[in-house]
Design a protein around this motif. Sequence first.
Motif, mmCIF file in Angstrom:
data_model
loop_
_atom_site.group_PDB
_atom_site.id
_atom_site.type_symbol
_atom_site.label_atom_id
_atom_site.label_comp_id
_atom_site.label_asym_id
_atom_site.label_seq_id
_atom_site.Cartn_x
_atom_site.Cartn_y
_atom_site.Cartn_z
ATOM 1 N N MET A 102 0.841 -1.194 0.000
ATOM 2 C CA MET A 102 0.000 0.000 0.000
ATOM 3 C C MET A 102 0.874 1.241 0.000
ATOM 4 S SD MET A 102 -3.108 1.211 0.014
ATOM 5 C CE MET A 102 -4.219 -0.096 0.550
ATOM 6 N N LYS A 103 0.546 2.201 -0.881
ATOM 7 C CA LYS A 103 1.228 3.488 -0.936
ATOM 8 C C LYS A 103 0.289 4.555 -0.373
ATOM 9 C CE LYS A 103 4.850 1.820 -3.063
ATOM 10 N NZ LYS A 103 6.193 1.787 -2.436
ATOM 11 N N TYR A 104 0.878 5.626 0.175
ATOM 12 C CA TYR A 104 0.094 6.663 0.854
ATOM 13 C C TYR A 104 0.437 8.025 0.265
ATOM 14 C CZ TYR A 104 -0.525 2.821 4.115
ATOM 15 O OH TYR A 104 -0.816 1.595 4.673
ATOM 16 N N ILE A 105 -0.602 8.785 -0.074
ATOM 17 C CA ILE A 105 -0.425 10.062 -0.778
ATOM 18 C C ILE A 105 -1.260 11.146 -0.096
ATOM 19 C CG2 ILE A 105 -0.675 11.250 -2.999
ATOM 20 C CD1 ILE A 105 -0.823 8.350 -4.253
ATOM 21 N N VAL A 106 -0.652 12.301 0.151
ATOM 22 C CA VAL A 106 -1.409 13.499 0.529
ATOM 23 C C VAL A 106 -1.281 14.497 -0.610
ATOM 24 C CG1 VAL A 106 -1.540 15.501 2.061
ATOM 25 C CG2 VAL A 106 -1.165 13.223 3.024
ATOM 26 N N ILE A 107 -2.412 15.010 -1.088
ATOM 27 C CA ILE A 107 -2.407 16.093 -2.069
ATOM 28 C C ILE A 107 -3.025 17.308 -1.384
ATOM 29 C CG2 ILE A 107 -3.228 16.899 -4.298
ATOM 30 C CD1 ILE A 107 -3.172 14.010 -5.249
ATOM 31 N N LEU A 108 -2.199 18.321 -1.182
ATOM 32 C CA LEU A 108 -2.562 19.473 -0.354
ATOM 33 C C LEU A 108 -2.734 20.700 -1.247
ATOM 34 C CD1 LEU A 108 -1.912 22.016 1.595
ATOM 35 C CD2 LEU A 108 -2.895 20.021 2.745
ATOM 36 N N GLY A 109 -3.969 21.147 -1.419
ATOM 37 C CA GLY A 109 -4.257 22.381 -2.151
ATOM 38 C C GLY A 109 -4.251 23.540 -1.173
ATOM 39 N N ASP A 110 -3.134 24.217 -1.069
ATOM 40 C CA ASP A 110 -2.962 25.259 -0.044
ATOM 41 C C ASP A 110 -4.032 26.344 -0.188
ATOM 42 O OD1 ASP A 110 -1.796 27.465 1.577
ATOM 43 O OD2 ASP A 110 -0.031 26.174 1.602
ATOM 44 N N GLY A 111 -4.738 26.617 0.911
ATOM 45 C CA GLY A 111 -5.729 27.688 0.915
ATOM 46 C C GLY A 111 -6.924 27.459 0.016
ATOM 47 N N MET A 112 -7.156 26.223 -0.410
ATOM 48 C CA MET A 112 -8.200 25.922 -1.400
ATOM 49 C C MET A 112 -9.608 26.190 -0.877
ATOM 50 S SD MET A 112 -8.493 22.423 -3.644
ATOM 51 C CE MET A 112 -8.408 21.308 -2.228
ATOM 52 N N ALA A 113 -9.846 25.980 0.408
ATOM 53 C CA ALA A 113 -11.181 26.192 0.977
ATOM 54 C C ALA A 113 -11.520 27.680 0.999
ATOM 55 C CB ALA A 113 -11.253 25.606 2.380
ATOM 56 N N ASP A 114 -12.816 27.977 0.942
ATOM 57 C CA ASP A 114 -13.246 29.373 0.850
ATOM 58 C C ASP A 114 -14.657 29.503 1.414
ATOM 59 O OD1 ASP A 114 -13.642 32.149 -0.236
ATOM 60 O OD2 ASP A 114 -11.867 31.653 -1.427
ATOM 61 N N GLU A 115 -15.270 30.641 1.134
ATOM 62 C CA GLU A 115 -16.636 30.926 1.583
ATOM 63 C C GLU A 115 -17.518 31.174 0.362
ATOM 64 O OE1 GLU A 115 -16.008 34.390 3.956
ATOM 65 O OE2 GLU A 115 -14.844 33.316 5.491
ATOM 66 N N PRO A 116 -18.844 31.017 0.504
ATOM 67 C CA PRO A 116 -19.735 31.321 -0.627
ATOM 68 C C PRO A 116 -19.587 32.772 -1.077
ATOM 69 C CG PRO A 116 -20.902 30.096 1.075
ATOM 70 C CD PRO A 116 -19.578 30.482 1.666
ATOM 71 N N LEU A 117 -19.608 32.969 -2.395
ATOM 72 C CA LEU A 117 -19.402 34.298 -2.960
ATOM 73 C C LEU A 117 -20.596 34.696 -3.818
ATOM 74 C CD1 LEU A 117 -15.701 33.780 -4.085
ATOM 75 C CD2 LEU A 117 -16.461 35.287 -2.246
ATOM 76 N N ALA A 118 -21.038 35.932 -3.659
ATOM 77 C CA ALA A 118 -22.149 36.422 -4.466
ATOM 78 C C ALA A 118 -21.807 36.361 -5.948
ATOM 79 C CB ALA A 118 -22.477 37.860 -4.061
ATOM 80 N N GLU A 119 -20.540 36.610 -6.284
ATOM 81 C CA GLU A 119 -20.113 36.581 -7.682
ATOM 82 C C GLU A 119 -20.230 35.193 -8.302
ATOM 83 O OE1 GLU A 119 -17.259 39.511 -5.564
ATOM 84 O OE2 GLU A 119 -18.480 37.744 -5.083
ATOM 85 N N LEU A 120 -20.309 34.171 -7.464
ATOM 86 C CA LEU A 120 -20.422 32.787 -7.936
ATOM 87 C C LEU A 120 -21.783 32.184 -7.585
ATOM 88 C CD1 LEU A 120 -16.856 31.463 -6.942
ATOM 89 C CD2 LEU A 120 -17.632 32.260 -9.189
ATOM 90 N N ALA A 121 -22.804 33.051 -7.494
ATOM 91 C CA ALA A 121 -24.158 32.594 -7.168
ATOM 92 C C ALA A 121 -24.157 31.820 -5.845
ATOM 93 C CB ALA A 121 -24.743 31.748 -8.301
ATOM 94 N N ASN A 122 -23.448 32.366 -4.868
ATOM 95 C CA ASN A 122 -23.382 31.802 -3.518
ATOM 96 C C ASN A 122 -22.661 30.455 -3.460
ATOM 97 O OD1 ASN A 122 -23.932 32.770 -0.930
ATOM 98 N ND2 ASN A 122 -25.543 31.240 -0.633
ATOM 99 N N GLN A 123 -21.784 30.210 -4.417
ATOM 100 C CA GLN A 123 -20.915 29.041 -4.376
ATOM 101 C C GLN A 123 -19.513 29.460 -3.929
ATOM 102 O OE1 GLN A 123 -21.713 25.969 -7.786
ATOM 103 N NE2 GLN A 123 -21.651 27.987 -8.714
ATOM 104 N N THR A 124 -18.758 28.503 -3.436
ATOM 105 C CA THR A 124 -17.342 28.732 -3.180
ATOM 106 C C THR A 124 -16.568 28.450 -4.475
ATOM 107 O OG1 THR A 124 -16.847 26.442 -2.596
ATOM 108 C CG2 THR A 124 -17.648 27.880 -0.821
ATOM 109 N N PRO A 125 -15.304 28.890 -4.573
ATOM 110 C CA PRO A 125 -14.511 28.528 -5.758
ATOM 111 C C PRO A 125 -14.407 27.016 -5.958
ATOM 112 C CG PRO A 125 -13.455 30.336 -4.612
ATOM 113 C CD PRO A 125 -14.603 29.904 -3.741
ATOM 114 N N LEU A 126 -14.322 26.257 -4.862
ATOM 115 C CA LEU A 126 -14.247 24.800 -4.975
ATOM 116 C C LEU A 126 -15.539 24.229 -5.545
ATOM 117 C CD1 LEU A 126 -12.624 22.229 -4.473
ATOM 118 C CD2 LEU A 126 -13.379 22.271 -2.090
ATOM 119 N N MET A 127 -16.671 24.821 -5.190
ATOM 120 C CA MET A 127 -17.952 24.378 -5.736
ATOM 121 C C MET A 127 -18.098 24.774 -7.203
ATOM 122 S SD MET A 127 -20.301 25.469 -2.451
ATOM 123 C CE MET A 127 -21.875 24.879 -3.054
ATOM 124 N N ALA A 128 -17.568 25.943 -7.556
ATOM 125 C CA ALA A 128 -17.723 26.458 -8.924
ATOM 126 C C ALA A 128 -16.745 25.812 -9.902
ATOM 127 C CB ALA A 128 -17.529 27.972 -8.928
#
Length: 410
Positions: A1-27
């Motif tokens: 078994m091999k083990y991998i972490v893929i870390l998207g630094d700062g990837m999480a966010d908050e819902p944005l009006a510019e994205l119809a109340n989605q986060t960048p990760l959702m959009a």
Amino acid sequence: MKYIVILGDGMADEPLAELANQTPLMAAKTPCMDFLAPKSEVGLAYTIPEGMKPGSDTANLSVMGYNPRKYYTGRSPLEALSVGVDMKATDIALRCNMVTLSEEELPYESRTILDHSSGEIETEDAAILLDAVKKELENDLYKFYVGTSYRHLTIWDKGSVIDLVPPHDILGRVIGEYLPEDRILRDMMKKSYDILNNHPLNLKRKEEGLHKANSLWFWGAGTRPALDLFEEKNHKKGAMISAVDLLKGIAVGAGMKVVTVPGANGTLHTNYEGKAMAAVNVLLEENYDFVYVHVEAPDEMGHQGNIKNKILSIENLDQRVIKVIMQEMQKAGAEYRMLIMPDHPTPIRCRTHTSDPVPYMLYDSTSSVMHKKAHENEVKNVRKYNEADVKLSGNVVKEGYTIIDKLFER
């Protein structure tokens, strides 16, 4: 078994009006992560211990299984390990950013900080500018070392761990009230502006429409770190793939292999595929057990407040890192467990880090585990990997430094 972490630094966010109340990760269009989510364990993880400042230092220590309350001695000492500085017990390390300040005919204290990264300045240019600073400011007590891009290092002999403000926390603000109380550090920052603002390289940058790197900014003070060795702690031989000195420094302190990838520069235009293939190679050709693939771009785009490019950085992570690794591991017939997550949020709203919990996704390539997770997620209506969907799972990791135990099935 091999083990991998893929870390998207700062990837999480908050819902944005510019994205119809989605986060960048959702959009973002993330077919790979969306394929994995229904078959994976998903949930929220608190990577920042209560009362500690949110940052990539404490958060990545957590994800790597090091309790920040026990192991954290400051950000800069970890970066010192990366650039090969052997700190003495009396040394204090300081992060030394090259920042962009406004150029009005005003006292230094009345200037505004425009950019914490000087337009993501190339390391080669930054080295020339730092050399100009060193010639005038370096002495027996203060030594300067080149890092990567805008991120550099100062070692202060017989210094003090003092409270200093990160530049990315005060973007767009007048700097006066955020300058160091220490007179010598403050004076060096002022003198650096006089040295750098009209340096020929900065005049050329301005002509080309680039941000000047016209001032140093000290922050992140700390003492020499002492991390337990990763292999002794986890019984796994590990490697780190990152363009950022902080992550490389954590790896050096933990006795892990640091893999250098040509073209990996910590920006939106980093060598994503190179990182992915380096991860596969270290696992399959060099027979390492564990690899940590760190991608800085989402964090940088969050700091810049750039919604479009934050979405693009997430899509690049999905298609140019995760997809490549999965295809190569499948092609080799290798079994693996893969943890995908941010270290902390870097919301567009505030352009800096917050302590909110982050979405994690833990995938196991073996079919029995996959089928079990798929059934659990179908019941809970978990469909995609984003901040909202993973919350439906009800899974919460309260102590972020324990999430690696999930990866290693402890």
